[in-house]
Design an enzyme around this catalytic site. Structure first.
Site, PDB file in Angstrom:
ATOM      1  N   GLN A  92      -4.182   6.476   6.923  1.00 22.62           N
ATOM      2  CA  GLN A  92      -4.455   5.040   6.997  1.00 22.62           C
ATOM      3  C   GLN A  92      -3.166   4.231   7.128  1.00 22.62           C
ATOM      4  O   GLN A  92      -3.049   3.368   8.000  1.00 22.62           O
ATOM      5  CB  GLN A  92      -5.225   4.579   5.744  1.00 22.62           C
ATOM      6  CG  GLN A  92      -5.647   3.125   5.827  1.00 22.62           C
ATOM      7  CD  GLN A  92      -6.157   2.556   4.502  1.00 22.62           C
ATOM      8  OE1 GLN A  92      -6.117   3.212   3.463  1.00 22.62           O
ATOM      9  NE2 GLN A  92      -6.636   1.333   4.548  1.00 22.62           N
ATOM     10  N   ARG A  96      -2.930  18.461   9.762  1.00 18.87           N
ATOM     11  CA  ARG A  96      -3.997  19.022  10.611  1.00 18.87           C
ATOM     12  C   ARG A  96      -4.625  17.963  11.497  1.00 18.87           C
ATOM     13  O   ARG A  96      -5.060  18.235  12.594  1.00 18.87           O
ATOM     14  CB  ARG A  96      -5.087  19.630   9.738  1.00 18.87           C
ATOM     15  CG  ARG A  96      -4.599  20.876   9.039  1.00 18.87           C
ATOM     16  CD  ARG A  96      -5.791  21.679   8.550  1.00 18.87           C
ATOM     17  NE  ARG A  96      -5.330  22.754   7.692  1.00 18.87           N
ATOM     18  CZ  ARG A  96      -5.762  22.966   6.474  1.00 18.87           C
ATOM     19  NH1 ARG A  96      -6.686  22.189   5.945  1.00 18.87           N
ATOM     20  NH2 ARG A  96      -5.296  23.957   5.766  1.00 18.87           N
ATOM     21  N   ASP A 115       3.904  20.062   7.707  1.00 17.19           N
ATOM     22  CA  ASP A 115       3.215  20.170   6.411  1.00 17.19           C
ATOM     23  C   ASP A 115       4.303  20.093   5.340  1.00 17.19           C
ATOM     24  O   ASP A 115       5.174  20.977   5.280  1.00 17.19           O
ATOM     25  CB  ASP A 115       2.463  21.510   6.369  1.00 17.19           C
ATOM     26  CG  ASP A 115       1.674  21.684   5.065  1.00 17.19           C
ATOM     27  OD1 ASP A 115       2.055  21.083   4.047  1.00 17.19           O
ATOM     28  OD2 ASP A 115       0.694  22.453   5.074  1.00 17.19           O
ATOM     29  N   ILE A 116       4.242  19.067   4.493  1.00 15.98           N
ATOM     30  CA  ILE A 116       5.359  18.886   3.549  1.00 15.98           C
ATOM     31  C   ILE A 116       5.413  19.993   2.503  1.00 15.98           C
ATOM     32  O   ILE A 116       6.407  20.117   1.790  1.00 15.98           O
ATOM     33  CB  ILE A 116       5.338  17.490   2.866  1.00 15.98           C
ATOM     34  CG1 ILE A 116       4.036  17.248   2.082  1.00 15.98           C
ATOM     35  CG2 ILE A 116       5.579  16.401   3.886  1.00 15.98           C
ATOM     36  CD1 ILE A 116       4.094  16.025   1.173  1.00 15.98           C
ATOM     37  N   TYR A 170      -4.675  12.520  -9.125  1.00 14.79           N
ATOM     38  CA  TYR A 170      -3.881  11.671  -8.225  1.00 14.79           C
ATOM     39  C   TYR A 170      -2.919  10.792  -9.036  1.00 14.79           C
ATOM     40  O   TYR A 170      -1.719  10.720  -8.735  1.00 14.79           O
ATOM     41  CB  TYR A 170      -4.848  10.815  -7.407  1.00 14.79           C
ATOM     42  CG  TYR A 170      -4.219   9.772  -6.504  1.00 14.79           C
ATOM     43  CD1 TYR A 170      -3.411  10.132  -5.435  1.00 14.79           C
ATOM     44  CD2 TYR A 170      -4.474   8.414  -6.711  1.00 14.79           C
ATOM     45  CE1 TYR A 170      -2.867   9.166  -4.592  1.00 14.79           C
ATOM     46  CE2 TYR A 170      -3.937   7.451  -5.873  1.00 14.79           C
ATOM     47  CZ  TYR A 170      -3.140   7.830  -4.813  1.00 14.79           C
ATOM     48  OH  TYR A 170      -2.603   6.876  -3.991  1.00 14.79           O
ATOM     49  N   LYS A 195       1.136  10.602  -9.242  1.00 18.07           N
ATOM     50  CA  LYS A 195       1.863   9.373  -8.901  1.00 18.07           C
ATOM     51  C   LYS A 195       2.877   9.028  -9.989  1.00 18.07           C
ATOM     52  O   LYS A 195       4.008   8.662  -9.695  1.00 18.07           O
ATOM     53  CB  LYS A 195       0.880   8.220  -8.653  1.00 18.07           C
ATOM     54  CG  LYS A 195       0.144   8.341  -7.330  1.00 18.07           C
ATOM     55  CD  LYS A 195       1.109   8.235  -6.151  1.00 18.07           C
ATOM     56  CE  LYS A 195       0.583   8.802  -4.872  1.00 18.07           C
ATOM     57  NZ  LYS A 195       1.537   8.809  -3.764  1.00 18.07           N
ATOM     58  N   ILE A 201      -5.404  -0.577  -0.150  1.00 12.25           N
ATOM     59  CA  ILE A 201      -4.957  -1.144   1.126  1.00 12.25           C
ATOM     60  C   ILE A 201      -6.157  -1.300   2.064  1.00 12.25           C
ATOM     61  O   ILE A 201      -6.924  -0.352   2.277  1.00 12.25           O
ATOM     62  CB  ILE A 201      -3.880  -0.252   1.789  1.00 12.25           C
ATOM     63  CG1 ILE A 201      -2.712   0.009   0.819  1.00 12.25           C
ATOM     64  CG2 ILE A 201      -3.399  -0.888   3.084  1.00 12.25           C
ATOM     65  CD1 ILE A 201      -1.979  -1.212   0.333  1.00 12.25           C
TER      66      ILE A 201
END
Ligand code: NAD
Ligand code: SER
Length: 321
Positions: free
Chosen positions: A17, A41, A58-59, A148, A152, A178
């Site tokens: 996004q 992907r 891919d990190i 998540y 963070k 967002i």
């Protein structure tokens, strides 16, 4: 710490996004060939494919990261690759792997190759039910209940550690939800505030997955992009904080958003059927004190509920109708 300018940028998570729009504004500012869109992907937009370099990155795979950074002589990474709150609750181990192991790869790459800067967004998900929910202070309780959110908070701390210990210039903001019209959100709790626009325009009705009285902080994409890029450009000596800037713009309930959209689409019917995301929303703040960002690097948002809604409806109507 260096004052070298940012010239060649890698954006990870470029099909997402925020990444999908960030790549385009960075290309406008720094030149198309100087901004590499890193994808995993999911394929990026045609705009991204047609305007500059795209690389699979891919990190979680350090060798892929190093290869792109070396080949393009990258000096700055905007790390937008992540697993968000709702998907993270379905796949907590994946969320840890991408958001922590992936982010540490980015930091290690930046440390070893002496990159100029790393930008890594945090989120209101860093907060939890023990945090004051109204005008949430910059310095406060950080006890999130989602994986998540855990990643963070840990990411903020890890970034600050790399800054102090190794001199890696890592910076980040705690984004609210967002709202945008270009690329749909990738599986968060605030997704209803975007989905309602699509459904209002396409079908005139929307079943919302949080209660009507659910209030969360939100931000329109142009402000989100400007905020992150302004922070990236801020002189380091002005920054007391680094990876955890509170950032605010507007706050409203799901019902208030529906009422604002109805000013443009009066036939819109909204029903409310809360699911597991309600508990996540209830654990997050309703409004945010962003005075540190305003003071340290001049943060100031441009959009409010009314101007955001008008712009969203214009942009999405042109796209969908
Ligand atoms: P998104 O889910 O839309 O996009 C994330 C992208 O990362 C996806 O394209 C996905 O394919 C990619 N990705 C997943 N695993 C990857 C991996 N291992 N390697 C490389 N790419 C991978 O997310 P977004 O909304 O664009 O979020 C970007 C950043 O902003 C994230 O750090 C997120 O936590 C933060 N943020 C977003 C919001 C929001 O409302 N969108 C709010 C607060 C914070
Ligand atoms: N929009 C994000 C989410 O809901 C907040 O970080 O997960």
């Amino acid at each position: 710490m260096s004052d070298r300018p940012m010239k060649r940028i890698l954006v990870t998570g470029s099909a997402g996004q925020i990444g999908s729009e960030l790549v385009m504004v960075l290309r406008e500012k720094y030149g198309n060939d100087n901004v590499v869109a890193g994808i995993n992907r999911t394929q990026p937009s045609e705009r991204i494919k047609n305007s500059g370099p795209v690389e699979v990155c891919d990190i979680r795979k350090r060798e892929q990261l190093d290869d792109v950074v070396d080949r393009y002589d990258i000096d700055t990474i905007y790390n937008m690759a992540a697993i968000l709150s709702a998907v993270g609750e379905q796949k907590p181990l994946l969320a840890w792997d991408v958001n922590m192991n992936g982010f540490q790869n980015v930091l290690e790459c930046a440390r070893e190759k002496e990159l100029v800067r790393v930008m890594n967004p945090s989120s209101i998900a860093a907060f939890g039910p023990e945090t004051p929910r109204i005008n949430t202070p910059q310095e406060t309780v950080l006890k999130p209940r989602t994986m998540y959110g855990v990643t963070k908070v840990a990411g903020e701390l890890l970034g600050d550690y790399y800054f102090r210990k190794f001199g890696v210039d890592v910076r980040g903001v705690r984004y609210p939800g967002i709202i945008s019209s270009e690329t749909p959100p990738g599986g968060g709790t605030t997704d209803y505030a975007v989905a309602i626009f699509y459904e209002a325009i396409k079908h005139g009705r929307y079943e919302c997955f949080v209660r009507e009285d659910t209030v969360l902080p939100m931000m329109y994409m142009p402000d989100a992009l400007k905020g992150l890029m302004d922070l990236a450009e801020a002189p380091v000596e002005k920054l007391e904080h680094h990876c955890d800037f509170n950032l605010a713009s507007m706050s409203f309930s799901a019902g208030e958003l529906a009422a604002e959209i109805k000013k443009h689409i009066p036939e819109l019917e909204v029903t409310y059927k809360p699911d597991f995301r309600q508990a996540i929303a209830d654990s997050w703040p309703q409004s945010i004190d962003d005075s540190a960002a305003r003071r340290e690097w001049g943060w100031e948002p441009s959009f409010d509920l009314s101007s955001m809604t008008k712009d969203m409806i214009e942009k999405l109507s042109a796209k969908l109708l």
